[in-house]
Design a protein around this motif. Structure first.
Motif, short mmCIF file in Angstrom:
data_model
loop_
_atom_site.label_atom_id
_atom_site.label_comp_id
_atom_site.label_asym_id
_atom_site.label_seq_id
_atom_site.Cartn_x
_atom_site.Cartn_y
_atom_site.Cartn_z
N GLY A 198 0.80 -1.21 0.00
CA GLY A 198 0.00 0.00 0.00
C GLY A 198 0.83 1.26 0.00
N SER A 199 2.07 1.16 0.48
CA SER A 199 2.92 2.34 0.56
C SER A 199 3.69 2.59 -0.74
CB SER A 199 3.91 2.20 1.71
OG SER A 199 4.79 1.13 1.45
N MET A 200 3.61 1.69 -1.68
CA MET A 200 4.41 1.83 -2.90
C MET A 200 3.83 2.85 -3.87
SD MET A 200 5.40 -2.11 -3.57
CE MET A 200 6.21 -1.79 -5.09
N ASN A 201 2.54 2.89 -4.01
CA ASN A 201 1.95 3.73 -5.05
C ASN A 201 1.04 4.77 -4.41
OD1 ASN A 201 1.11 4.74 -7.45
ND2 ASN A 201 -0.26 3.08 -7.95
N LYS A 202 1.55 5.95 -4.24
CA LYS A 202 0.76 7.05 -3.69
C LYS A 202 0.93 8.27 -4.58
CE LYS A 202 0.70 5.40 0.96
NZ LYS A 202 0.97 5.60 2.34
N PRO A 203 0.18 8.29 -5.68
CA PRO A 203 0.33 9.42 -6.60
C PRO A 203 -0.21 10.70 -5.98
CG PRO A 203 -1.49 8.03 -7.27
CD PRO A 203 -0.82 7.34 -6.12
N CYS A 204 0.38 11.80 -6.36
CA CYS A 204 -0.04 13.15 -5.95
C CYS A 204 0.10 13.41 -4.45
CB CYS A 204 -1.48 13.43 -6.40
SG CYS A 204 -1.75 13.21 -8.16
N LEU A 205 0.89 12.63 -3.76
CA LEU A 205 1.05 12.82 -2.32
C LEU A 205 1.76 14.14 -2.02
CD1 LEU A 205 0.63 11.61 0.48
CD2 LEU A 205 2.88 10.58 0.27
N LYS A 206 2.82 14.45 -2.76
CA LYS A 206 3.56 15.70 -2.52
C LYS A 206 2.68 16.92 -2.78
CE LYS A 206 7.98 13.74 -3.89
NZ LYS A 206 9.02 13.76 -4.92
N GLU A 207 1.90 16.86 -3.85
CA GLU A 207 1.03 17.98 -4.20
C GLU A 207 -0.07 18.17 -3.16
OE1 GLU A 207 1.93 15.59 -6.26
OE2 GLU A 207 2.92 16.54 -7.96
N THR A 208 -0.61 17.06 -2.66
CA THR A 208 -1.66 17.14 -1.64
C THR A 208 -1.12 17.75 -0.36
OG1 THR A 208 -2.69 15.17 -2.59
CG2 THR A 208 -3.37 15.80 -0.37
N ILE A 209 0.06 17.31 0.05
CA ILE A 209 0.66 17.83 1.27
C ILE A 209 0.98 19.31 1.12
CG2 ILE A 209 2.73 17.70 2.73
CD1 ILE A 209 2.64 14.67 2.30
N ALA A 210 1.49 19.70 -0.04
CA ALA A 210 1.80 21.12 -0.27
C ALA A 210 0.53 21.97 -0.21
CB ALA A 210 2.48 21.29 -1.62
N PHE A 211 -0.55 21.48 -0.80
CA PHE A 211 -1.81 22.22 -0.78
C PHE A 211 -2.38 22.32 0.64
CE2 PHE A 211 -6.53 22.25 -1.40
CZ PHE A 211 -6.62 23.55 -1.86
N LEU A 212 -2.34 21.23 1.38
CA LEU A 212 -2.86 21.27 2.75
C LEU A 212 -2.01 22.16 3.65
CD1 LEU A 212 -3.87 17.54 3.23
CD2 LEU A 212 -5.38 19.50 2.88
N ASN A 213 -0.71 22.15 3.45
CA ASN A 213 0.17 23.04 4.22
C ASN A 213 -0.12 24.50 3.90
OD1 ASN A 213 1.54 21.10 5.68
ND2 ASN A 213 3.15 20.89 4.16
N CYS A 214 -0.34 24.79 2.64
CA CYS A 214 -0.67 26.16 2.24
C CYS A 214 -1.99 26.60 2.88
CB CYS A 214 -0.74 26.26 0.72
SG CYS A 214 -1.09 27.91 0.12
N LEU A 215 -2.97 25.71 2.88
CA LEU A 215 -4.25 26.04 3.52
C LEU A 215 -4.08 26.30 5.01
CD1 LEU A 215 -6.76 23.57 1.84
CD2 LEU A 215 -6.63 26.03 1.53
N ALA A 216 -3.25 25.49 5.65
CA ALA A 216 -3.02 25.66 7.08
C ALA A 216 -2.32 26.99 7.38
CB ALA A 216 -2.20 24.49 7.62
N LEU A 217 -1.38 27.35 6.53
CA LEU A 217 -0.65 28.61 6.75
C LEU A 217 -1.51 29.84 6.48
CD1 LEU A 217 2.81 27.73 5.17
CD2 LEU A 217 2.29 28.04 7.59
N ASN A 218 -2.48 29.70 5.58
CA ASN A 218 -3.29 30.85 5.19
C ASN A 218 -4.71 30.80 5.75
OD1 ASN A 218 -1.31 32.16 3.54
ND2 ASN A 218 -1.57 30.50 2.10
N ASN A 219 -4.90 30.11 6.84
CA ASN A 219 -6.20 30.03 7.52
C ASN A 219 -7.33 29.62 6.58
OD1 ASN A 219 -5.11 30.81 10.01
ND2 ASN A 219 -5.23 32.96 9.43
N LYS A 220 -7.09 28.56 5.83
CA LYS A 220 -8.08 27.94 4.93
C LYS A 220 -8.57 28.88 3.83
CE LYS A 220 -9.60 24.93 8.63
NZ LYS A 220 -10.67 24.58 9.52
N ASP A 221 -7.73 29.79 3.43
CA ASP A 221 -8.07 30.70 2.32
C ASP A 221 -7.45 30.14 1.05
OD1 ASP A 221 -8.92 32.78 0.80
OD2 ASP A 221 -7.39 34.18 1.51
N ASP A 222 -8.27 29.44 0.25
CA ASP A 222 -7.71 28.77 -0.93
C ASP A 222 -7.40 29.73 -2.08
OD1 ASP A 222 -10.36 29.25 -1.52
OD2 ASP A 222 -10.64 27.36 -2.59
N GLU A 223 -7.79 30.98 -1.98
CA GLU A 223 -7.44 31.95 -3.01
C GLU A 223 -5.94 32.26 -2.99
OE1 GLU A 223 -9.92 35.34 -2.55
OE2 GLU A 223 -11.74 34.24 -3.04
#
Length: 80
Positions: free
Chosen positions: A16-41
């Motif tokens: 299950g740990s071998m194939n995780k597509p888009c993991l880096k992009e998801t983490i980057a997006f969630l970190n950005c949301l956390a830093l900007n108080n959930k402002d996706d703009e």
């Protein structure tokens, strides 16, 4: 822990740990949301990268061979 098919053991957690597509992009997006108080703009770049990665995954061909568990089931049926 693993599933047993005859004398063969498969650890599904390992596969299950071998194939995780888009993991880096998801983490980057969630970190950005956390830093900007959930402002996706303010996270447009990360959101676009995640969308493009997800679109690429949808257009890729799926594995024709199936999963490991599928083949183990076929092997166990042949032994009976």
């Amino acid at each position: 822990m693993g599933k047993k098919a005859g004398s063969l053991r498969i650890n599904p957690k390992k596969f299950g740990s071998m194939n995780k597509p888009c993991l880096k992009e998801t983490i980057a997006f969630l970190n950005c949301l956390a830093l900007n108080n959930k402002d996706d703009e303010k996270c447009v770049r990360q959101k676009d990268l995640l969308n493009s990665c997800m679109n690429d995954q949808a257009t890729k061909k799926k594995n024709m061979w199936g999963s490991v568990n599928y083949h183990l089931q076929k092997l166990s049926r042949g032994k009976k």
